[in-house]
Design a protein around this motif. Sequence first.
Motif: not given
Length: 147
Positions: A10, A12, A38-39, A41-44
Amino acid sequence: MVWAGISLGGHTDLHVFHGATLTGLRYRDEILDPYVRPYVVAVGNDFILMDGNARPHRAVVVEGYLQGRGLERMEAQSPDLNPIEHLWDYLGRQVAALSPPERSLYELEQGLLHVWSSLLISVSDNLIDSMNSRCRQFIQVRGGPIP
């Protein structure tokens, strides 16, 4: 000046800076908070921020922001070891190949946004995957381990 983040699988949105010089405060407010946070959170849990060594990236306000959110940062020892630097080169070549060529800053911005929006994830994934061999080459050229 533009900014974007990439990871395996992915990326941004592309952020175009308008107006004044980039400062640590702008970097925090325009990049870290709306894009990076926010990224994460998406990546972990495996998220590690790798940015350039630009002065705004190293500002006290940025360091405080990252530490306050427990974000880990990796410093590239060379632009050659930062996959986004290779992606900027790719992006520049794609924009330069647009027809007709851009004639204004607005057209350049639109070209950048168009090329970025059509960027295949495999392009950034391949650049990230190539970092292992790039690191080995870097070590061989330098004649020893990275300090």
